[in-house]
Structures are given as C-alpha cells and as structure tokens.
Write an enzyme that holds these catalytic residues in place. Structure first.
Site, short mmCIF file in Angstrom:
data_model
loop_
_atom_site.label_atom_id
_atom_site.label_comp_id
_atom_site.label_asym_id
_atom_site.label_seq_id
_atom_site.Cartn_x
_atom_site.Cartn_y
_atom_site.Cartn_z
N LYS A 77 -20.41 -23.39 -15.78
CA LYS A 77 -21.38 -24.37 -16.26
C LYS A 77 -21.06 -24.77 -17.69
CE LYS A 77 -26.31 -25.45 -16.27
NZ LYS A 77 -26.03 -26.71 -15.54
N HIS A 120 -26.54 -18.63 -15.85
CA HIS A 120 -25.76 -19.41 -14.89
C HIS A 120 -24.33 -18.90 -14.83
CE1 HIS A 120 -29.09 -22.33 -15.01
NE2 HIS A 120 -28.62 -22.76 -13.85
#
Length: 251
Positions: free
Chosen positions: A140, A136
């Site tokens: 995040k 990600h």
C-alpha cells in the site's frame, strides 16, 4: 450489465470473478500495457468501469473513461487532494458519473455508521481521548489509508472538540517507526502500520483514566471489497453524478 475493469491486479482479478458469478459481462480489461484499449469499441460499450489502481493513475483513468461516456466506480485513494474539486465539478456540472469510496466493504460501511454514532455519543464525554490506528499490507502506497481518513473526518464532524486529523506514527515493514503519536488537543492522531499481506485493519480507541472503549474492523480478505465494488457498479448503472457509499447504504 457490461463492465470494464481498469487495473488488473489482485483486486481486479477478484472483481472479475465476482462480477461474472453475478451474471455480468466483462467487456474490457485495461492495465498498464494496453492503455490503447481505452479507444476500443469494447471499452466504450461498458455500462460501468470499475477502477482500482494507484494515486498517480486514478485521475487520468477517470478522464479517459469519462471521454468515452463510461461511468466509473473507483476505490483508488490519494488523488482527492489534487483533483477532488475538478472531479466534483465534472460530476455536478458536466454530467459525468463517479462512484467513489475509500473502502467498498459492506462491513466497513456498517463500521463507519457505528463510528459516527459513537462519535456523537462521545461528543458529550470530553474525558475520553480518541486515537486511530490502521494496518495494511506492505504494497500500500498511501498512509494513512483512505478509509482511516474517512473515519477520522467522520469523528471530526461529530465531536466539537476535534477540528482535524494528523498523521501519527508510521511503522514500516522492517519495523522502523517514524513520526509521532502525539497531537494537539483539537486533533486526532492516525497511526499506520505496514506489514505482511494484511487486507486492512482499522481500530478506533477512546481512552480515559477510568477505562477505554475500542471498535475494530478486521478484513479477512479482499473479497468483501471486491463484492462491494460490484454492488456499487450495479447501483451506478442506474444513477448519475458523484455517488458514495452513503447513497447506496442508508444507515
């Protein structure tokens, strides 16, 4: 349908665009600097509030929306461990409604169904060891991702020789690697990579001496997540209780 948006980052703005394109009305947008708008008549008029914030804010946002009689669709992760039981009680006993998913992408819903089916098959082939990796963007906060945890739990539910998942390695944006990829025989190691602006990649690998089988979902943008959240809001308007992707998509 009247929609309130809680959290006006990239996801919130994309949800706004898609909701309007589908003929819905945005009646309230709440972010960090206007929390007082929870008490506004505009927010209270919403059929559903769509919430994408962070693990520390999500639960409080649910409480504020519930207090105004507003149903919630949420994609925030990381709150379940501390507040999951309380939210389940409110939705099953107190008449509140939350549609929660770790990932609202239609593609991920299909990928999840494939994951469950493959795990059922692999239950009969112990020579294959299963591992998972998720990648990600650098913003995040939680690792592993909520989606990876959901996928890992689905594998545990369908493979008798696996009883739990554990954190594997974490590769930070600067390339630093922490943790370990090793796991006990009855565990699944879930490794995480944080780099660039990657919307989300989830890979599940079954490896044996003879060969390996790999399935991957690679999101091209956040648009799929935003569309799924609006579809969930449309579903939630007509349903009550604690709702999930499995209620909306009958795979």
């Amino acid at each position: 349908m009247k929609i309130a948006i809680i959290g006006y980052g990239k996801m919130g703005k994309m949800i706004e665009q898609i909701a309007i394109s589908r003929g819905h009305e945005i009646v309230s947008i709440i972010d960090q600097d206007n929390q007082q708008d929870y008490d506004s008549p505009e927010f209270a008029s919403a059929d559903v509030a769509i919430e994408f914030t962070n693990p520390t804010a999500a639960y409080g946002n649910y409480l504020k929306a519930f207090a105004k009689g507003v149903k919630v669709v949420s994609g925030s992760t990381g709150w379940m461990k501390d507040h999951g039981d309380d939210v389940r009680r409110m939705c099953t006993e107190d008449g509140k409604t939350l549609f929660w998913a770790s990932n609202f992408s239609v593609g991920v819903a299909i990928f999840s169904a494939v994951n469950r089916y493959l795990a059922k098959i692999m239950n009969g082939f112990p020579q294959y060891e299963v591992t998972m990796e998720e990648t990600h963007h650098i913003h995040k906060l939680d690792a592993p991702s909520g989606t990876a945890i959901t996928l890992a739990e689905e594998i545990v539910d369908n493979i008798d020789r696996k009883t739990s998942w554990v954190k594997g390695t974490l590769t930070a944006p600067d390339g630093t690697v922490s943790g370990t990829g090793s796991a006990a025989a009855d565990q699944i190691a879930v490794s995480s990579i944080r780099r660039g602006e990657v919307p989300g990649i989830h890979t599940i690998k079954y490896d044996s001496e003879a060969d390996s089988i790999t399935i991957t979902h690679d999101a091209h943008s956040r648009k799929g997540f935003a569309l799924g959240a609006v579809l969930a809001a449309e579903y939630t308007k007509e349903h009550s209780g604690l709702l999930t992707i499995g209620d909306m998509f009958k795979f």
